[in-house]
Design an enzyme around this catalytic site. Sequence first.
Site, mmCIF file in Angstrom:
data_model
loop_
_atom_site.group_PDB
_atom_site.id
_atom_site.type_symbol
_atom_site.label_atom_id
_atom_site.label_comp_id
_atom_site.label_asym_id
_atom_site.label_seq_id
_atom_site.Cartn_x
_atom_site.Cartn_y
_atom_site.Cartn_z
ATOM 1 N N ASN A 8 5.507 -3.721 -2.530
ATOM 2 C CA ASN A 8 5.086 -5.103 -2.288
ATOM 3 C C ASN A 8 6.358 -5.944 -2.283
ATOM 4 O O ASN A 8 6.953 -6.173 -3.336
ATOM 5 C CB ASN A 8 4.129 -5.526 -3.417
ATOM 6 N N TRP A 9 6.752 -6.373 -1.085
ATOM 7 C CA TRP A 9 8.023 -7.109 -0.985
ATOM 8 C C TRP A 9 7.873 -8.593 -1.300
ATOM 9 O O TRP A 9 8.856 -9.338 -1.264
ATOM 10 C CB TRP A 9 8.633 -6.914 0.417
ATOM 11 N N LYS A 10 6.641 -9.024 -1.549
ATOM 12 C CA LYS A 10 6.397 -10.433 -1.911
ATOM 13 C C LYS A 10 7.080 -11.356 -0.896
ATOM 14 O O LYS A 10 7.073 -11.061 0.288
ATOM 15 C CB LYS A 10 6.845 -10.681 -3.363
ATOM 16 N N HIS A 97 -3.950 -9.656 -5.879
ATOM 17 C CA HIS A 97 -2.690 -9.517 -6.608
ATOM 18 C C HIS A 97 -2.581 -10.617 -7.670
ATOM 19 O O HIS A 97 -3.027 -11.742 -7.452
ATOM 20 C CB HIS A 97 -1.496 -9.587 -5.654
ATOM 21 N N GLU A 99 -0.367 -12.561 -8.582
ATOM 22 C CA GLU A 99 0.227 -13.841 -8.164
ATOM 23 C C GLU A 99 -0.763 -14.662 -7.332
ATOM 24 O O GLU A 99 -0.753 -15.881 -7.370
ATOM 25 C CB GLU A 99 1.548 -13.581 -7.426
ATOM 26 N N GLU A 170 -2.453 -3.452 -12.599
ATOM 27 C CA GLU A 170 -1.157 -4.078 -12.844
ATOM 28 C C GLU A 170 -1.295 -5.070 -13.997
ATOM 29 O O GLU A 170 -1.694 -6.227 -13.777
ATOM 30 C CB GLU A 170 -0.683 -4.832 -11.597
ATOM 31 N N GLY A 176 7.209 -7.747 -12.995
ATOM 32 C CA GLY A 176 8.475 -8.465 -12.836
ATOM 33 C C GLY A 176 9.171 -8.783 -14.144
ATOM 34 O O GLY A 176 10.117 -9.563 -14.172
ATOM 35 N N SER A 215 6.735 -3.225 -13.129
ATOM 36 C CA SER A 215 8.076 -2.754 -13.500
ATOM 37 C C SER A 215 8.281 -1.248 -13.309
ATOM 38 O O SER A 215 8.976 -0.610 -14.106
ATOM 39 C CB SER A 215 8.416 -3.182 -14.925
ATOM 40 N N GLY A 236 7.131 -3.764 -6.964
ATOM 41 C CA GLY A 236 7.690 -5.014 -6.463
ATOM 42 C C GLY A 236 9.209 -4.932 -6.414
ATOM 43 O O GLY A 236 9.796 -4.391 -5.478
ATOM 44 N N GLY A 237 9.852 -5.462 -7.454
ATOM 45 C CA GLY A 237 11.319 -5.602 -7.473
ATOM 46 C C GLY A 237 12.086 -4.355 -7.051
ATOM 47 O O GLY A 237 13.004 -4.431 -6.224
HETATM 48 P P1 PGA Z 1 7.195 -5.419 -10.174
HETATM 49 O O1 PGA Z 1 5.953 -6.012 -9.327
HETATM 50 O O2 PGA Z 1 7.344 -3.969 -9.747
HETATM 51 O O3 PGA Z 1 8.371 -6.266 -9.762
HETATM 52 O O4 PGA Z 1 6.842 -5.536 -11.612
HETATM 53 C C1 PGA Z 1 4.783 -5.256 -9.121
HETATM 54 C C2 PGA Z 1 3.796 -6.032 -8.323
HETATM 55 O O5 PGA Z 1 3.742 -7.269 -8.444
HETATM 56 O O6 PGA Z 1 3.044 -5.448 -7.521
#
Ligand code: PGA
Length: 251
Positions: A8-10, A97, A99, A170, A176, A215, A236-237
Amino acid sequence: MKKLMAANWKMFKTWDEAGSTARVLVELAAAKLPEDREVLVCPPFTCLKAVSDAFSGADRFSSGGQDFYITDEGAFTGEISPAMLQDCGAKYGLTGHSERRHVLGENDEYIGQKTAYGLSAGLSVILCIGELLDERKAGRVEEVLERQLRLGLKDVPADVAPHRISVAYEPVWAIGTGEVAGPAEIQEAHAFTRKVLVSIFGEKANEMRILYGGSVKPTNCAEIIALDNVDGVLVGGASLQSESFSQIVLA
Ligand code: PGA
């Protein structure tokens, strides 16, 4: 069931950056990708086509949208439809998600509408669920997950093909933050998620994938992916660099 290694590149990357990251990922991981794995990248809408093009010809590499609206087209300024995502090569869409829930204010009912609509429009859908830290501290993890699952899947037809639905667990406090849920916490949440899925869909829920996210890194992925009921990861990251995501994909 193939494990789904999803990125997930956000809200990161331009067209050029997305295309080159995706091309290098294919160079690093395609030839060595184990038979039982699939790779998915969900970039921003503006570079979905760049990623889809970079993946064309790479077996078991797909792209997906991070969000979509609940109709095909219309006067909905700023929104995007599953058909438009598919036009850019997307096979998957994320719903719920954390967010979208906690920053953009989406509720369970709306997320449920999106999940059902995305499936009916031909996308495979990954419904994201997870508790806040306060909810965990208050002993409410199962209550929260059950509510998010039941409302998130409420309008999904009983005859849905199980490989087209995945759930990503998640925990919000692990997204994050560098803080990963421990193996026991992950196993408990995934076993509970499986139980709720079976109560909704019956035995075929055993063929639905449950991903872990929060993470995930090259150094912890192998341990996480080996746990019971972990059928993939959502990253994500650590998915933003092709070197690091290729290590995760191959872990
Ligand atoms: P993260 O994000 O790997 O940076 O914790 C995961 C996500 O939001 O899907």
